[in-house]
Design an enzyme around this catalytic site. Structure first.
Site, PDB file in Angstrom:
ATOM      1  CG  HIS A 199      -2.001  -1.105   1.082  1.00 31.56           C
ATOM      2  ND1 HIS A 199      -2.743  -1.565   2.135  1.00 31.56           N
ATOM      3  CD2 HIS A 199      -2.412  -1.825   0.003  1.00 31.56           C
ATOM      4  CE1 HIS A 199      -3.571  -2.523   1.714  1.00 31.56           C
ATOM      5  NE2 HIS A 199      -3.374  -2.704   0.435  1.00 31.56           N
ATOM      6  CB  CYS A 209       4.046  17.432 -15.337  1.00 34.61           C
ATOM      7  SG  CYS A 209       3.197  16.460 -14.084  1.00 34.61           S
TER       8      CYS A 209
HETATM    9  P1  NAD Z   1      -6.887  -3.331  10.471  1.00 36.42           P
HETATM   10  O1  NAD Z   1      -6.959  -2.106  11.289  1.00 36.42           O
HETATM   11  O2  NAD Z   1      -8.023  -3.689   9.596  1.00 36.42           O
HETATM   12  O3  NAD Z   1      -6.629  -4.592  11.408  1.00 36.42           O
HETATM   13  C1  NAD Z   1      -5.654  -4.573  12.404  1.00 36.42           C
HETATM   14  C2  NAD Z   1      -5.852  -5.829  13.239  1.00 36.42           C
HETATM   15  O4  NAD Z   1      -4.792  -5.899  14.180  1.00 36.42           O
HETATM   16  C3  NAD Z   1      -7.161  -5.818  14.029  1.00 36.42           C
HETATM   17  O5  NAD Z   1      -7.849  -7.034  13.808  1.00 36.42           O
HETATM   18  C4  NAD Z   1      -6.713  -5.692  15.503  1.00 36.42           C
HETATM   19  O6  NAD Z   1      -7.495  -6.459  16.374  1.00 36.42           O
HETATM   20  C5  NAD Z   1      -5.306  -6.240  15.453  1.00 36.42           C
HETATM   21  N1  NAD Z   1      -4.394  -5.648  16.440  1.00 36.42           N
HETATM   22  C6  NAD Z   1      -4.189  -4.333  16.709  1.00 36.42           C
HETATM   23  N2  NAD Z   1      -3.195  -4.183  17.603  1.00 36.42           N
HETATM   24  C7  NAD Z   1      -2.782  -5.432  17.937  1.00 36.42           C
HETATM   25  C8  NAD Z   1      -1.775  -5.939  18.808  1.00 36.42           C
HETATM   26  N3  NAD Z   1      -0.987  -5.130  19.525  1.00 36.42           N
HETATM   27  N4  NAD Z   1      -1.629  -7.280  18.906  1.00 36.42           N
HETATM   28  C9  NAD Z   1      -2.443  -8.122  18.194  1.00 36.42           C
HETATM   29  N5  NAD Z   1      -3.378  -7.698  17.341  1.00 36.42           N
HETATM   30  C10 NAD Z   1      -3.543  -6.359  17.193  1.00 36.42           C
HETATM   31  O7  NAD Z   1      -5.521  -3.245   9.642  1.00 36.42           O
HETATM   32  P2  NAD Z   1      -5.120  -3.872   8.245  1.00 36.42           P
HETATM   33  O8  NAD Z   1      -5.660  -5.255   8.116  1.00 36.42           O
HETATM   34  O9  NAD Z   1      -3.658  -3.663   8.120  1.00 36.42           O
HETATM   35  O10 NAD Z   1      -5.879  -2.972   7.177  1.00 36.42           O
HETATM   36  C11 NAD Z   1      -5.877  -1.568   7.320  1.00 36.42           C
HETATM   37  C12 NAD Z   1      -5.309  -0.789   6.152  1.00 36.42           C
HETATM   38  O11 NAD Z   1      -4.977   0.492   6.660  1.00 36.42           O
HETATM   39  C13 NAD Z   1      -4.043  -1.334   5.578  1.00 36.42           C
HETATM   40  O12 NAD Z   1      -4.267  -1.503   4.246  1.00 36.42           O
HETATM   41  C14 NAD Z   1      -2.977  -0.259   5.807  1.00 36.42           C
HETATM   42  O13 NAD Z   1      -2.482   0.197   4.565  1.00 36.42           O
HETATM   43  C15 NAD Z   1      -3.657   0.919   6.428  1.00 36.42           C
HETATM   44  N6  NAD Z   1      -3.113   1.380   7.724  1.00 36.42           N
HETATM   45  C16 NAD Z   1      -1.775   1.349   7.956  1.00 36.42           C
HETATM   46  C17 NAD Z   1      -1.261   1.756   9.181  1.00 36.42           C
HETATM   47  C18 NAD Z   1       0.228   1.693   9.385  1.00 36.42           C
HETATM   48  O14 NAD Z   1       0.981   1.810   8.427  1.00 36.42           O
HETATM   49  N7  NAD Z   1       0.709   1.509  10.616  1.00 36.42           N
HETATM   50  C19 NAD Z   1      -2.121   2.191  10.193  1.00 36.42           C
HETATM   51  C20 NAD Z   1      -3.505   2.231   9.930  1.00 36.42           C
HETATM   52  C21 NAD Z   1      -3.994   1.822   8.682  1.00 36.42           C
END
Ligand code: NAD
Length: 254
Positions: free
Chosen positions: A126, A162
């Site tokens: 992403h 551009c």
């Molecule tokens: P999501 O938020 O959908 O899921 C995160 C999962 O991690 C949740 O199910 C949650 O229960 C679990 N979780 C959170 N903290 C935890 C921990 N300490 N231990 C265990 N489990 C934990 O995230 P996703 O599936 O990555 O999708 C979200 C989209 O948002 C991604 O495509 C990403 O590009 C973007 N995003 C990125 C960031 C980042 O770069 N840090 C932050 C937010 C969103």
């Protein structure tokens, strides 16, 4: 699917890692919450507070772009100052031993690289929040420069070369996935015999297709996540626990 009690699950994961020939890790926002970056879908996560702007809306409307930059520069920068946590350090250690071939990540925060995994082995599906690019000519713009320009004019930045639209180098909802990282993620999913899906709700496709691809290809699939995911039924082992302590125990880091 085999849902394991935490201690039993960690022990079983240790055995799987010890016996694996090649591991691929797939990470989501959950691995970075222990570094202070909120995820999307946890209670109080970004999703509940600030809906992301779809790509088509960003491209179609100057007002939407203005709103994006207003929001972004009004909020404190949570990603820039963040440091890797035990989960990132554990994966970096597994990579150092060459057991872990690559990290396929949905994250845009650059923390795997900051923890020591070389850029070449972090597959960013992403994109990255580390800089911006022109959507037309690809020219790179540093965040600090974009910030200074926006705060001086309150106008969304256009490309100086551009005239194209400048956007964070992330992949927004509705934006085409980057071809080379998608292909590399496919290769790494097929090359491993152990696939670790860590801290992702596994609902954002096509990224979430990689765990299933690896599993179909014969790899053992482990899901490590605080709560249930939609793919638990396809996994060989599900551990519902905090990521940092579990991975630290497996890799022997603190
Ligand atoms: P999501 O938020 O959908 O899921 C995160 C999962 O991690 C949740 O199910 C949650 O229960 C679990 N979780 C959170 N903290 C935890 C921990 N300490 N231990 C265990 N489990 C934990 O995230 P996703 O599936 O990555 O999708 C979200 C989209 O948002 C991604 O495509 C990403 O590009 C973007 N995003 C990125 C960031 C980042 O770069 N840090 C932050 C937010 C969103």
């Amino acid at each position: 699917m085999r849902r394991a009690a935490q201690a039993e699950g960690i022990e079983r994961l240790g055995e799987l890692v010890a016996n694996a020939a090649r591991v691929t890790a797939f990470t989501g926002a959950g691995i970075s919450t222990e570094s202070g970056i909120p995820d999307f879908r946890s209670p109080g996560g970004l999703w509940t507070r600030m809906k992301p702007i779809p790509f088509q809306d960003y491209v179609a409307s100057r007002d939407v772009r203005r709103e994006y930059w207003e929001r972004r520069f009004a909020a404190p920068d949570q990603i820039g100052p963040a440091e890797p946590n035990a989960g990132h350090r554990a994966l970096a250690k597994l990579h150092e031993t060459r057991l872990l071939g690559a990290v396929v990540t949905q994250n845009i925060d650059g923390l795997h690289q900051k923890a020591g995994v070389p850029d070449s082995d972090v597959i960013e599906l992403h994109g990255t929040f580390a800089y911006c690019t022109c959507l037309r000519c690809g020219r790179r713009y540093e965040n600090d420069d974009v910030r200074a320009r926006f705060l001086a004019t309150r106008e969304p930045p256009d490309c100086e070369a551009c005239g194209g639209i400048v956007k964070a180098a992330t992949i927004s909802f509705g934006q085409a996935m980057p071809e080379a990282p998608m292909e590399r993620a496919r290769e790494e999913s097929l090359a491993c015999d152990l696939f670790l899906a860590i801290g992702s709700s596994l609902v954002v496709f096509p990224a979430a297709g990689f765990p299933l691809l690896a599993r179909k290809n014969g790899a053992t699939l482990v899901i490590l996540n605080r709560e249930e995911t939609e793919m638990d039924a396809a996994a060989d082992l599900v551990i519902n626990a905090e990521i940092g302590p579990v991975l630290a125990a497996i890799a022997g880091v603190n």
